[in-house]
Motif scaffolding. Structure first.
Motif, PDB file in Angstrom:
ATOM      1  N   SER A   9       0.848  -1.196   0.000  1.00  0.00           N
ATOM      2  CA  SER A   9       0.000   0.000   0.000  1.00  0.00           C
ATOM      3  C   SER A   9       0.884   1.247   0.000  1.00  0.00           C
ATOM      4  N   LYS A  18      -3.657   6.354   4.303  1.00  0.00           N
ATOM      5  CA  LYS A  18      -3.466   5.365   3.239  1.00  0.00           C
ATOM      6  C   LYS A  18      -4.029   5.898   1.930  1.00  0.00           C
ATOM      7  N   ASN A  32       1.353   5.078   1.273  1.00  0.00           N
ATOM      8  CA  ASN A  32       0.894   5.785   2.469  1.00  0.00           C
ATOM      9  C   ASN A  32       1.541   7.155   2.583  1.00  0.00           C
TER      10      ASN A  32
END
Length: 730
Positions: A184, A205, A186
């Motif tokens: 992910s 996020k 971020n």
């Protein structure tokens, strides 16, 4: 003795398990440092992908695509290879590498090379691809470069489309450091409370379901449009997320975690349930890489390193934007002039109907002669897919048996099997749900098949089923007839357009009997020893190849014609490599065409001076596996699913089939002639492990692109069945 019985005797005795191919007593010792490190060899493969992105002769959106492929490849390498190495070090199970290096030294070697490549990758985007995109009207710009009107439009877009999806997470005594999911993107945010003056940390996020590159002004023509990264847009609206707070610092970071799946199999547990549990656990594997933007301050970095428990070696400081896998989005822009020219696969000659208004009868075509398919130059839809769809609809077909390793969720192959089962046919699908990173998709369509009445089995305990096999049993006048397909690639219509693969469609009775036995053994308990036209792992594929190599050595020593040509994705297996070294020492010319990892060191006097290694990367992913042996003028040529890796030869069910049609043998030989020619663009491997690209001649003119050449040649095949030659036979 009949000709058939001679053939049966020759093939059935070829692969006895008690065969010892080499008498090593008194044979000269091979030098100890005779292998290349497999992990560094993989990184060298990804460097070749990067070199395509750096090549100004490649269309710019394809260059962006190669940058994204490089990033995606490296992510998987860290999630699987690096994670596995770290896990074995931590558990004390690590053993020296294939070149005798300690696991910690290998990890250090990987880290140094990976840092170098990631920096080169970022530079290729910033200095080469991004400016060329801009020249072509695809401008990736930052918030600072926007005018007032553009900012106003994006503020409106942010408030309506992005703000409602965001979830800022504070870190303080009441809110522990949040879990950062693997891969992910971020934002780390440091804010100051205006009332207390106290600094706090928060994480935002970047939503993965939103477009990574946002159009600055949708009213602009696609021929000249600006794009801003999603994280840049969010970073410039942090005040909306933290009202009343002063934004002190914000930076982008990304974590890679151990995502390799480990499943404890036993004969009683439900494999699907075990796998689903493991997939849940995969999301929470330990961090193995932390990527940060190069402007990140020491306070924020210190917090991340401490909370994520990563080492300095695992931190990659790079210029924004991180995660250039996001370039897949841009590479799909509808700008045909910035892509490779469109290529429409042709239908294989033998499968073309005599009348363009009719559908081809695949069974009639196969019953006349074996059909060798070459995808993506020849269509998967009008060959393999048509074969299975016709089988599903044909009332004379009694049974269909097929292996499925990776396929698309909306696959017409799966639909054909469901149609066949619903029409009362016996249908067996041997599903490999452990195909890495496709497990979840495989579970869902395996259940779909079961609901339709397909007999779904999951192979043998402890072995992945990687072979690519389909068998159709049809009632005909003379009794039952077998129609078979054995391929090098997955039954996936989508990847068949970009993966280069070979497949054999045949009505040969011996192949059909071999497949019938193999399917029965796969859905039962074990694989037996011998097949007539197949080499099957894990029991006898390696030994069969070693015996064929030993035969070439004997022929060379006796002054008879000899030669070995191998095409694989990867070659690591020490027994196979050592056999090729011994063949070279005997004077056998050995040509290895490899896409990825190669642990073999070519061109070393006294070890491998008769071995040549080439690699070809391009528009299509070279995926076929071929094993060709001159055999004193009676060529033995196999195609199939197996690479020369321990996992393929020892822990997977793999199958190679021997080609017998003289036209097919000539075609395979011509394919190698073209690939190995000095006039063909390729990478050449030297004995030190260095891959050198040969893309232009001495005058600076581009060398032949093999894939373009094959597109032209195969597209020009005529109904007479003549296959244009790409080179002369040796």
């Amino acid at each position: 003795m009949t000709a058939d019985s001679i053939l049966d005797d020759r093939t059935s005795s070829d692969f006895d398990d008690d065969f010892e191919p080499f008498d090593l007593e008194g044979a000269p010792e091979l030098e100890p440092e005779r292998y290349l490190d497999r992990e560094l060899s993989w990184l060298a493969f990804n460097q070749r992908v990067l070199e395509l992105a750096e090549d100004p002769r490649v269309p710019v959106l394809e260059r962006a695509n190669f940058l994204a492929i490089f990033a995606s490849n490296l992510d998987e390498f860290f999630m699987v290879r690096v994670a596995g190495l770290k896990r074995r070090i931590m558990t004390g199970l690590a053993v020296p590498s294939n070149v005798g290096r300690s696991p910690l030294d290998v990890l250090s070697d990987i880290s140094a090379k990976a840092h170098e490549l990631q920096e080169r990758h970022a530079a290729a985007y910033q200095q080469l691809v991004k400016p060329t995109l801009a020249e072509s009207g695809i401008r990736v710009i930052t918030w600072a470069e926007l005018g007032d009107v553009e900012r106003e439009h994006l503020r409106d877009y942010f408030s309506k489309q992005i703000f409602p999806v965001l979830m800022p997470l504070a870190v303080d005594p009441a809110h522990p450091f949040p879990y950062i999911s693997g891969l992910s993107l971020n934002l780390s945010v440091r804010v100051r409370n205006s009332r207390t003056g106290r600094q706090e940390f928060a994480r935002v996020k970047v939503p993965q379901m939103l477009p990574r590159f946002v159009r600055v002004d949708p009213s602009e023509s696609i021929e000249d449009a600006g794009y801003i990264t999603l994280e840049d847009l969010i970073a410039n609206h942090l005040g909306d997320l933290f009202p009343g707070m002063e934004i002190v610092e914000h930076h982008v970071f990304r974590v890679t975690r151990n995502e390799d799946v480990e499943i404890e199999e036993d004969e009683t547990e439900n494999l699907i349930k075990a796998l689903e549990k493991e997939l849940l656990r995969r999301r929470f594997g330990p961090p193995i890489r932390l990527e940060i933007t190069d402007d990140m301050d020491d306070v924020t970095l210190g917090l991340l390193v401490r909370e994520l428990d990563v080492t300095e070696q695992e931190v990659f400081r790079l210029p924004a934007p991180l995660d250039l896998g996001g370039l897949f989005d841009l590479s799909r822009l509808d700008r045909p002039e910035l892509h490779y020219p469109t290529h429409v696969p042709t239908t294989a000659l033998q499968l073309q109907p005599s009348d363009s208004n009719l559908r081809a009868d695949v069974f009639t075509a196969i019953s006349r002669q074996d059909v060798l398919l070459h995808h993506p130059y020849e269509s998967f839809a009008t060959s393999v897919q048509a074969f299975l769809e016709q089988a599903a609809a044909d009332p004379d077909v009694l049974a269909i048996k097929q292996t499925l390793y990776r396929t698309s969720g909306d696959s017409p192959i799966v639909e054909a099997l469901i149609d066949a089962a619903e029409s009362g046919k016996q249908v067996l699908a041997l599903v490999e749900i452990k195909a890495r990173f496709d497990e979840q998709a495989n579970i869902s369509w395996a259940r779909k098949l079961e609901k339709a009445g397909v007999h779904v089995v999951y192979g043998l305990v402890g072995l992945k089923t990687h072979c690519k096999l389909a068998l159709v049993i049809r009632q005909e006048k003379g009794g039952l007839r077998h129609y078979s397909h054995i391929g090098t690639g997955n039954y996936n219509p989508k990847t068949s357009r970009i993966y280069e693969d070979l497949g054999l469609l045949t009505a040969d009775d011996q192949v059909g009997k071999d497949l019938t036995r193999l399917f029965n053994e796969l859905s039962g308990y074990a694989i037996e020893k011998k097949f007539k036209r197949l080499l099957v792992a894990p029991l006898h594929l390696r030994k069969g190849l070693l015996k064929l190599i030993a035969g070439e050595i004997r022929n060379a020593e006796a002054g008879r014609p000899s030669g070995i040509r191998i095409k694989v994705n990867s070659i690591v297996d020490e027994a196979i490599i050592d056999a090729l070294y011994r063949a070279s020492n005997a004077g056998v010319p050995v040509e290895v065409w490899v896409r990825g990892i190669c642990s073999l060191r070519p061109g070393i006097p006294g070890l491998s001076e008769h071995i040549t290694v080439r690699s070809i990367l391009g528009r299509y992913l070279e995926h076929s596996r071929i094993f060709s042996f001159v055999n004193d003028g009676d060529p033995q040529v196999f195609i199939g699913s197996a690479d020369m890796m321990h996992r393929n030869l020892d822990r997977r069910v793999e199958a190679l089939v021997r080609l017998t049609d003289q036209n097919h043998l000539t075609e395979i030989d011509s394919l190698f002639d073209l690939a190995m020619a000095e006039t063909t663009s390729s990478w050449w491997l030297d004995g030190s492990g260095e891959w050198v690209r040969h893309a232009t001649d001495e005058s600076g003119h581009p060398l032949d692109d093999m894939q373009n050449r094959l597109m032209q040649q195969i597209g020009q095949r005529t109904r007479s069945g003549q296959r244009p030659r790409s080179g002369s036979r040796r």
